[in-house]
Design an enzyme around this catalytic site. Structure first.
Site, mmCIF file in Angstrom:
data_model
loop_
_atom_site.group_PDB
_atom_site.id
_atom_site.type_symbol
_atom_site.label_atom_id
_atom_site.label_comp_id
_atom_site.label_asym_id
_atom_site.label_seq_id
_atom_site.Cartn_x
_atom_site.Cartn_y
_atom_site.Cartn_z
ATOM 1 N N HIS A 78 -5.920 7.979 12.515
ATOM 2 C CA HIS A 78 -5.450 6.591 12.430
ATOM 3 C C HIS A 78 -3.992 6.482 11.977
ATOM 4 C CE1 HIS A 78 -9.930 5.153 12.023
ATOM 5 N NE2 HIS A 78 -9.600 5.495 13.250
ATOM 6 N N ARG A 80 0.832 -1.210 0.000
ATOM 7 C CA ARG A 80 0.000 0.000 0.000
ATOM 8 C C ARG A 80 0.867 1.261 0.000
ATOM 9 N NH1 ARG A 80 -3.932 -0.783 4.919
ATOM 10 N NH2 ARG A 80 -4.328 1.374 4.441
ATOM 11 N N ASN A 111 -21.488 11.157 0.113
ATOM 12 C CA ASN A 111 -21.272 9.722 -0.067
ATOM 13 C C ASN A 111 -22.208 9.246 -1.177
ATOM 14 O OD1 ASN A 111 -21.100 6.825 0.416
ATOM 15 N ND2 ASN A 111 -20.320 7.333 2.459
ATOM 16 N N PRO A 112 -21.739 8.440 -2.124
ATOM 17 C CA PRO A 112 -22.657 7.942 -3.159
ATOM 18 C C PRO A 112 -23.689 6.989 -2.594
ATOM 19 C CG PRO A 112 -20.395 7.144 -3.527
ATOM 20 C CD PRO A 112 -20.364 7.989 -2.302
ATOM 21 N N VAL A 122 -4.833 7.221 6.085
ATOM 22 C CA VAL A 122 -3.407 7.183 6.431
ATOM 23 C C VAL A 122 -2.550 7.492 5.199
ATOM 24 C CG1 VAL A 122 -3.787 5.516 8.307
ATOM 25 C CG2 VAL A 122 -3.312 4.659 6.004
ATOM 26 N N ASP A 123 -3.208 8.004 4.122
ATOM 27 C CA ASP A 123 -2.515 8.124 2.835
ATOM 28 C C ASP A 123 -1.814 9.465 2.604
ATOM 29 O OD1 ASP A 123 -4.649 9.880 2.122
ATOM 30 O OD2 ASP A 123 -5.801 8.242 1.230
HETATM 31 C C1 BJW Z 1 -17.257 7.335 -1.392
HETATM 32 C C2 BJW Z 1 -16.707 7.250 -2.629
HETATM 33 C C3 BJW Z 1 -16.490 8.451 -3.259
HETATM 34 C C4 BJW Z 1 -16.885 5.263 -1.974
HETATM 35 N N1 BJW Z 1 -16.805 9.591 -2.651
HETATM 36 N N2 BJW Z 1 -17.572 8.467 -0.803
HETATM 37 C C5 BJW Z 1 -17.744 1.026 20.348
HETATM 38 C C6 BJW Z 1 -18.621 0.041 19.924
HETATM 39 C C7 BJW Z 1 -18.158 -1.089 19.276
HETATM 40 C C8 BJW Z 1 -16.791 -1.290 19.033
HETATM 41 C C9 BJW Z 1 -15.933 -0.311 19.458
HETATM 42 C C10 BJW Z 1 -16.399 0.813 20.104
HETATM 43 N N3 BJW Z 1 -15.332 1.593 20.398
HETATM 44 C C11 BJW Z 1 -14.215 0.988 19.914
HETATM 45 C C12 BJW Z 1 -14.558 -0.178 19.348
HETATM 46 C C13 BJW Z 1 -13.631 -1.143 18.691
HETATM 47 C C14 BJW Z 1 -13.177 -0.713 17.329
HETATM 48 C C15 BJW Z 1 -14.373 -0.527 16.408
HETATM 49 O O1 BJW Z 1 -14.809 0.564 16.112
HETATM 50 N N4 BJW Z 1 -14.890 -1.607 15.868
HETATM 51 C C16 BJW Z 1 -16.005 -1.527 14.932
HETATM 52 C C17 BJW Z 1 -15.672 -2.324 13.677
HETATM 53 C C18 BJW Z 1 -17.265 -1.910 15.587
HETATM 54 N N5 BJW Z 1 -12.385 0.505 17.379
HETATM 55 C C19 BJW Z 1 -11.112 0.479 17.720
HETATM 56 O O2 BJW Z 1 -10.573 -0.557 18.058
HETATM 57 C C20 BJW Z 1 -10.353 1.794 17.742
HETATM 58 N N6 BJW Z 1 -9.683 1.925 18.987
HETATM 59 C C21 BJW Z 1 -10.348 2.251 20.089
HETATM 60 O O3 BJW Z 1 -11.485 2.623 20.097
HETATM 61 O O4 BJW Z 1 -9.583 2.133 21.240
HETATM 62 C C22 BJW Z 1 -10.282 2.078 22.501
HETATM 63 C C23 BJW Z 1 -11.083 0.797 22.574
HETATM 64 C C24 BJW Z 1 -10.569 -0.386 22.085
HETATM 65 C C25 BJW Z 1 -11.320 -1.568 22.149
HETATM 66 C C26 BJW Z 1 -12.604 -1.559 22.692
HETATM 67 C C27 BJW Z 1 -13.125 -0.351 23.172
HETATM 68 C C28 BJW Z 1 -12.349 0.832 23.121
HETATM 69 C C29 BJW Z 1 -9.279 1.793 16.670
HETATM 70 C C30 BJW Z 1 -9.830 1.798 15.291
HETATM 71 C C31 BJW Z 1 -8.702 1.738 14.271
HETATM 72 C C32 BJW Z 1 -9.205 1.588 12.850
HETATM 73 N N7 BJW Z 1 -8.110 1.261 12.003
HETATM 74 C C33 BJW Z 1 -8.327 1.110 10.579
HETATM 75 C C34 BJW Z 1 -7.019 0.623 9.929
HETATM 76 C C35 BJW Z 1 -5.997 1.780 9.887
HETATM 77 C C36 BJW Z 1 -4.722 1.341 9.261
HETATM 78 C C37 BJW Z 1 -4.888 0.968 7.819
HETATM 79 O O5 BJW Z 1 -5.148 1.849 6.968
HETATM 80 O O6 BJW Z 1 -4.743 -0.224 7.513
HETATM 81 O O7 BJW Z 1 -8.735 2.369 10.006
HETATM 82 S S1 BJW Z 1 -9.686 0.030 10.166
HETATM 83 C C38 BJW Z 1 -10.225 0.933 8.755
HETATM 84 O O8 BJW Z 1 -11.564 1.468 9.008
HETATM 85 C C39 BJW Z 1 -9.301 2.183 8.682
HETATM 86 C C40 BJW Z 1 -10.286 3.270 8.349
HETATM 87 O O9 BJW Z 1 -9.752 4.529 8.696
HETATM 88 C C41 BJW Z 1 -11.504 2.884 9.148
HETATM 89 C C42 BJW Z 1 -12.776 3.522 8.688
HETATM 90 O O10 BJW Z 1 -13.104 3.114 7.383
HETATM 91 P P1 BJW Z 1 -13.733 4.175 6.353
HETATM 92 O O11 BJW Z 1 -12.736 5.236 6.090
HETATM 93 O O12 BJW Z 1 -15.054 4.612 6.824
HETATM 94 O O13 BJW Z 1 -13.807 3.312 5.014
HETATM 95 P P2 BJW Z 1 -14.961 2.300 4.509
HETATM 96 O O14 BJW Z 1 -14.383 1.463 3.455
HETATM 97 O O15 BJW Z 1 -15.598 1.611 5.651
HETATM 98 O O16 BJW Z 1 -16.073 3.244 3.875
HETATM 99 C C43 BJW Z 1 -15.849 3.962 2.662
HETATM 100 C C44 BJW Z 1 -17.055 4.813 2.398
HETATM 101 O O17 BJW Z 1 -16.770 5.633 1.283
HETATM 102 C C45 BJW Z 1 -18.329 4.028 2.045
HETATM 103 O O18 BJW Z 1 -19.414 4.575 2.791
HETATM 104 C C46 BJW Z 1 -18.526 4.302 0.555
HETATM 105 O O19 BJW Z 1 -19.907 4.341 0.174
HETATM 106 C C47 BJW Z 1 -17.889 5.637 0.418
HETATM 107 N N8 BJW Z 1 -17.385 5.969 -0.899
HETATM 108 N N9 BJW Z 1 -16.509 5.860 -2.924
HETATM 109 C C48 BJW Z 1 -17.352 9.523 -1.398
HETATM 110 N N10 BJW Z 1 -15.969 8.453 -4.506
#
Ligand code: BJW
Length: 243
Positions: A117, A68, A210-211, A101-102
Site C-alpha cells: 500500500h 501521520r 492477533n489478539p 505504510v509506516d
Molecule cells: C493486533 C494488535 C497487536 C491490534 N498485535 N494484532 C473484492 C471484494 C470487495 C471489494 C474489493 C475487492 N477487491 C477490491 C475491492 C475494493 C477495495 C476493498 O478491499 N474494499 C473492502 C473494504 C471490501 N480494495 C481496493 O480498492 C484496493 N484496490 C484494488 O483492489 O484495486 C482493484 C480494484 C478496485 C476496485 C474494485 C475492484 C478491484 C486498494 C486497497 C487500498 C487500501 N488502502 C488503505 C489505506 C492506505 C493508506 C493509508 O495508510 O492511509 O490501506 S485502507 C487501510 O486498510 C490501509 C490498510 O493497509 C488496510 C488494511 O487494514 P489492516 O492493516 O488490516 O488494519 P485494521 O485496522 O483493519 O486491522 C488491525 C488488526 O490488528 C485487527 O484485526 C486487530 O485485532 C489487530 N491488532 N492490535 C496484533 N498488538
C-alpha cells in the site's frame, strides 16, 4: 504454543509473512478499524483514503497524512517488528509483505520488504505520479515542480491499483511458502486479504497472530496465536529456537 506450531516454523523452508496495522499498534500507531483507537474512529475511510476525497478536499486529506507522517518521527519499531527481522535470519527463506505504510519493518532491520500500500514518507503528484522527493512540508497542499498538479502521499487508496510488481511477488510467495504468517490484520481489504487464502488452499500451515479472532478464519491447518504481536512473535522465536 502448540508443538505443531513450533515444529512447523522450525522446519519451514519458506515463510511468507503478511503484516497489517496491528503489528505497529504497540509502537503507538493507531490501527484502522479497532473501535475507539483506530483512524477510522475519527474519520470515515471514504472521507480520506480515496482519490475522490482528495479531489473534494485536498487540504483535509493532505493534513491527515502530514499529521501521520510527522508522528512517525516519534515512534520506534517494537519487539514484533524485531522478531520478524530475526525470523528471517533463522529460516532458509522469508518473504515479508506489509500493508503498512509506516516503514517500521525496514527500521527494525528487515530487508526487501514488499510494501503493498505504498509508503507514507514518499510523495508524488496527483495527475502524473511524478515523484517529489523534496516537497515542502507545508500545511496546505504543495504543487508538483514539474507539472503543477497537487502533491499527494504515495500510498494506495481505495479503488486504486496496488503496485503490480509488489502484488505479483506477494502472490508468488503465498503460492510457494510452506508456512504463512498473518500478523495484525483484520483481513478485510482486498487483494491483500486473499493472500492467506492462496496459502490455505494449498494446505500449508497458516498462523494468525492477533489478539482478536474477529474476521479471522479457522480450519485444520490454521493456528490462531492469540495475543499482541509484540509478545507472541518473540515467544514463537524463543520456543522454536531456545537459547
Ligand atoms: C493486533 C494488535 C497487536 C491490534 N498485535 N494484532 C473484492 C471484494 C470487495 C471489494 C474489493 C475487492 N477487491 C477490491 C475491492 C475494493 C477495495 C476493498 O478491499 N474494499 C473492502 C473494504 C471490501 N480494495 C481496493 O480498492 C484496493 N484496490 C484494488 O483492489 O484495486 C482493484 C480494484 C478496485 C476496485 C474494485 C475492484 C478491484 C486498494 C486497497 C487500498 C487500501 N488502502 C488503505 C489505506 C492506505 C493508506 C493509508 O495508510 O492511509 O490501506 S485502507 C487501510 O486498510 C490501509 C490498510 O493497509 C488496510 C488494511 O487494514 P489492516 O492493516 O488490516 O488494519 P485494521 O485496522 O483493519 O486491522 C488491525 C488488526 O490488528 C485487527 O484485526 C486487530 O485485532 C489487530 N491488532 N492490535 C496484533 N498488538
Amino acid at each position: 504454543m502448540s508443538p505443531a506450531t513450533i515444529a512447523a516454523i522450525r522446519g519451514a523452508r519458506h515463510v511468507a509473512v503478511l503484516t497489517g496495522a496491528g503489528i505497529s499498534a504497540e509502537s503507538g500507531i493507531p490501527t484502522f478499524r479497532d473501535a475507539l483507537t483506530g483512524w477510522w474512529a475519527r474519520f470515515r475511510p471514504e472521507d480520506l483514503a480515496t482519490p475522490e476525497a482528495f479531489q473534494r478536499d485536498p487540504d483535509l486529506v493532505w493534513r491527515w497524512y502530514r499529521e501521520r507522517r510527522l508522528r512517525l518521527r516519534d515512534v520506534m519499531p517494537n519487539p514484533g517488528h524485531y522478531a520478524l527481522a530475526e525470523l528471517a535470519r533463522r529460516v532458509p527463506s522469508l518473504t515479508l509483505v506489509t500493508q503498512n505504510v509506516d516503514g517500521l519493518h525496514a527500521r527494525a532491520g528487515s530487508a526487501d520488504v514488499i510494501e503493498l500500500h505504498g509508503n507514507l514518507a514518499r510523495v508524488k503528484c496527483f495527475d502524473q505520479g511524478h515523484p517529489a522527493p523534496d516537497f515542502p512540508d507545508t500545511d496546505a497542499v504543495p504543487r508538483c515542480a514539474l507539472c503543477g498538479s497537487p502533491l499527494r502521499p504515495d500510498v494506495v487508496w481505495f479503488g486504486e491499483l496496488l503496485p503490480a510488481d509488489a502484488l505479483r511477488r506477494a502472490q508468488a510467495a503465498a503460492g510457494d511458502c510452506d508456512v504463512f504468517l498473518s500478523v495484525g490484520t483484520s483481513n478485510l481489504v482486498e487483494p491483500a486479504a486473499s493472500l492467506p487464502w492462496i496459502a490455505t488452499r494449498r494446505g500449508v500451515t497458516v498462523m494468525i497472530v492477533n489478539p482478536s479472532a474477529t474476521g479471522q478464519s479457522s480450519g485444520p491447518n490454521i493456528h490462531h496465536l492469540a495475543g499482541p504481536a509484540g509478545r507472541v512473535l518473540p515467544e514463537l522465536l524463543r520456543e522454536a529456537w531456545p537459547g
